[in-house]
Structure formats: C-alpha cells, structure tokens
Design a protein around this motif. Structure first.
Motif, PDB file in Angstrom:
ATOM      1  N   TYR A 248      18.543  31.990 -40.394  1.00 45.03           N
ATOM      2  CA  TYR A 248      17.163  31.571 -40.643  1.00 45.03           C
ATOM      3  C   TYR A 248      16.843  31.929 -42.082  1.00 45.03           C
ATOM      4  O   TYR A 248      16.800  33.113 -42.444  1.00 45.03           O
ATOM      5  CB  TYR A 248      16.203  32.282 -39.690  1.00 45.03           C
ATOM      6  CG  TYR A 248      16.487  32.009 -38.234  1.00 45.03           C
ATOM      7  CD1 TYR A 248      15.969  30.881 -37.602  1.00 45.03           C
ATOM      8  CD2 TYR A 248      17.277  32.887 -37.494  1.00 45.03           C
ATOM      9  CE1 TYR A 248      16.237  30.627 -36.261  1.00 45.03           C
ATOM     10  CE2 TYR A 248      17.546  32.651 -36.147  1.00 45.03           C
ATOM     11  CZ  TYR A 248      17.023  31.512 -35.548  1.00 45.03           C
ATOM     12  OH  TYR A 248      17.292  31.266 -34.218  1.00 45.03           O
ATOM     13  N   ASN A 267      23.483  22.719 -37.181  1.00 45.55           N
ATOM     14  CA  ASN A 267      22.396  23.356 -36.424  1.00 45.55           C
ATOM     15  C   ASN A 267      22.520  24.876 -36.358  1.00 45.55           C
ATOM     16  O   ASN A 267      21.716  25.537 -35.704  1.00 45.55           O
ATOM     17  CB  ASN A 267      22.308  22.766 -35.012  1.00 45.55           C
ATOM     18  CG  ASN A 267      23.590  22.996 -34.217  1.00 45.55           C
ATOM     19  OD1 ASN A 267      24.485  23.718 -34.654  1.00 45.55           O
ATOM     20  ND2 ASN A 267      23.684  22.354 -33.056  1.00 45.55           N
ATOM     21  N   GLU A 270      18.548  27.198 -39.944  1.00 51.82           N
ATOM     22  CA  GLU A 270      17.200  26.643 -39.899  1.00 51.82           C
ATOM     23  C   GLU A 270      16.389  27.168 -41.075  1.00 51.82           C
ATOM     24  O   GLU A 270      16.598  28.303 -41.522  1.00 51.82           O
ATOM     25  CB  GLU A 270      16.480  27.028 -38.599  1.00 51.82           C
ATOM     26  CG  GLU A 270      17.004  26.345 -37.362  1.00 51.82           C
ATOM     27  CD  GLU A 270      16.191  26.695 -36.126  1.00 51.82           C
ATOM     28  OE1 GLU A 270      15.009  27.104 -36.289  1.00 51.82           O
ATOM     29  OE2 GLU A 270      16.730  26.578 -35.018  1.00 51.82           O
TER      30      GLU A 270
END
Length: 280
Positions: A248, A267, A270
């Motif tokens: 993240y 994926n 993020e």
C-alpha cells in the motif's frame, strides 16, 4: 488491523476531506491506537474528526523521520492529546532542508515540539519493542541504491549544510498472527534496503504488507518523476522474491512511479489516498 489514511497528497472518494503533501496513518490493532506520522499541518486532525476518529485516545505516535510533511502536525496533536508517547530517532531534532546548490528551504520540524514537550518524547537508538507486538527498527544498511531524489535533501552539520544520509529515518513493524506488517514514511534509505533490514531482524517471517512511501518522485509535491526503470525493477523484484503479500503506497512514491510499479506487481499493489481504509 485497520489502517486509515488521515492525510496523503491526493484526495480519495470522500470529497469533504482535506488532502495535502504529507502522510499520516491511524492504526487500530486490538486495543492499541497508533498514529504513524502527522502530516504537514493540523489537517489530519480535521480529517480524523470528520471520520469519527478520536485522536485523544491515541496511545503512541511514531515519527518516521524529521521532515515537516511527516511531523509538521505534531505540535497540534500534542495540544489535544495529553497521554501518548512520541517515538522517534534522536536525529529527528536536526535542521533539514530541500532545494539545490543555490537555494534551500527549511523542512525540519518546529523546534517548539522538542522544547515544550520533551517529557513526551522517547528517543529510540536501537531495535526496540515499544509496546506489545510493535517494534521500531533503527539500523538500515545501504546495500542497494537509495532514491535519486535524496540529492535534493540536506541536513545542517555544524556550520555546513550537507547532503542528508537519513540517519533520522526508522521503520515500524507490527506483528500479526501470521506474519508482520512494515511501515515506512518515505523510504529515503531505499525500499529494498528497508525490506532487508526487516528480514534481518525477523528472519523467516512473512511480510503480510508493506505500507508507506518509496520516494520515487524527484519532487513529490508536484510528482516530477525521476527514477530509472532499473530502480523500479529492483523494488518489484524484491517484493516478488520476498513474497510480500500486499503493498500500500502513496505520498512520495508519486502516481507516475506507482503506475510503473503496478505494471510489474498487478493487484499486489494499491495506491492509498486521503481517507483510504485498509484491513489486514
């Protein structure tokens, strides 16, 4: 564990929140309330109120390093919270600047913090467990390249202003049931070097999440991208090879660099924005 982004450079889905160049994360783990960095101003406090987060209940604050976009809101916080201990490396107290050979702007933390609230500050010089399952790592070996944007960042040593070696930067690690989560404000010592510092102290332990900025933008406030593809690939390969489950990132990583990381990590990565919530 729940992480709420109180401040980041960009605005998320919640339009009434304020964004600014800075970073502040609110972390809940069991009955623990942790604040990791405080943004540039008191705007993280305004956002916390809008999100229904009571910062008077914070147990500890961890400052990742001595730049004002991470510790500028600390003075405002100390005025509303009379209980939390503030953990940082000793050199956070220093005088820090950004700029070039001709012009340099002060980016250090307001000295009133250290003078008025010295009793609230705990300086960490070695690997320390500051509360159950929450650790501070201070020793980061530079075995790989550091961000190119570091060359625009300086520190005052005696009467001279020299390039910053970021001896004031730390890593926070929170132990979870099946692994650990590592937090970095800007990764000025290099994201790969910081991952290796964590692995050295937690050998064989899975890194469930890496949270924070990578300083891949030369001038993060306006997202000028300067990092080479080789540096991007080095970070991607490290994350993949170490089997880090999730990344993240935001703030000084910059959206341009993030898009390149996304190409390699998919994926697994993020972008976090002001108001983002992460459940780990």
């Amino acid at each position: 564990m729940k992480i709420t982004v109180l401040i980041e450079n960009t605005k998320g889905e919640l339009e009434d929140l304020i964004n600014e160049h800075g970073l502040s994360l609110y972390i809940e783990k069991g009955n623990k309330r942790i604040l990791f960095d405080t943004g540039k101003t008191n705007n993280f406090i305004v956002n916390a109120q809008k999100l229904g987060i009571n910062l008077e209940n914070i147990d500890v604050v961890v400052l990742s390093h001595g730049h004002a976009d991470h510790g500028g809101g600390l003075l405002s916080f100390l005025k509303i919270n009379n209980r939390a201990k503030i953990y940082m490396k000793r050199k956070v107290f220093g005088d820090y600047y950004s700029g070039n050979i001709l012009f340099k702007k002060s980016i250090g933390i307001n000295k009133e913090v250290f003078e008025k609230y010295s009793s609230r500050i705990e300086y960490i010089d070695n690997f320390t467990e500051i509360m159950e399952d929450v650790f501070i790592i201070t020793d980061i070996q530079r075995n790989h390249k550091v961000p190119e944007g570091n060359k625009y960042l300086f520190v005052k040593e005696g009467t001279k202003i020299v390039n910053d070696k970021f001896e004031h930067e730390l890593i926070m690690v929170i132990k979870e049931n099946k692994g650990i989560c590592m937090f970095s404000g800007c990764s000025h010592n290099g994201a790969v070097n910081m991952i290796e510092a964590v692995n050295k102290l937690f050998p064989g332990t899975s890194i469930k999440a890496l949270i924070g900025g990578f300083h891949l933008a030369k001038i993060p406030a306006i997202d000028i991208f300067s990092t080479s593809q080789d540096e991007i690939d080095l970070i991607i390969n490290k994350i993949v090879n170490e089997k880090i489950e999730k990344v993240y990132t935001g703030h000084c990583t910059g959206e341009k660099a993030y898009n390149k990381l996304k190409q390699g990590l998919g994926n697994k990565i993020e972008y976090i924005r002001t108001g983002s919530e992460v459940q780990i």
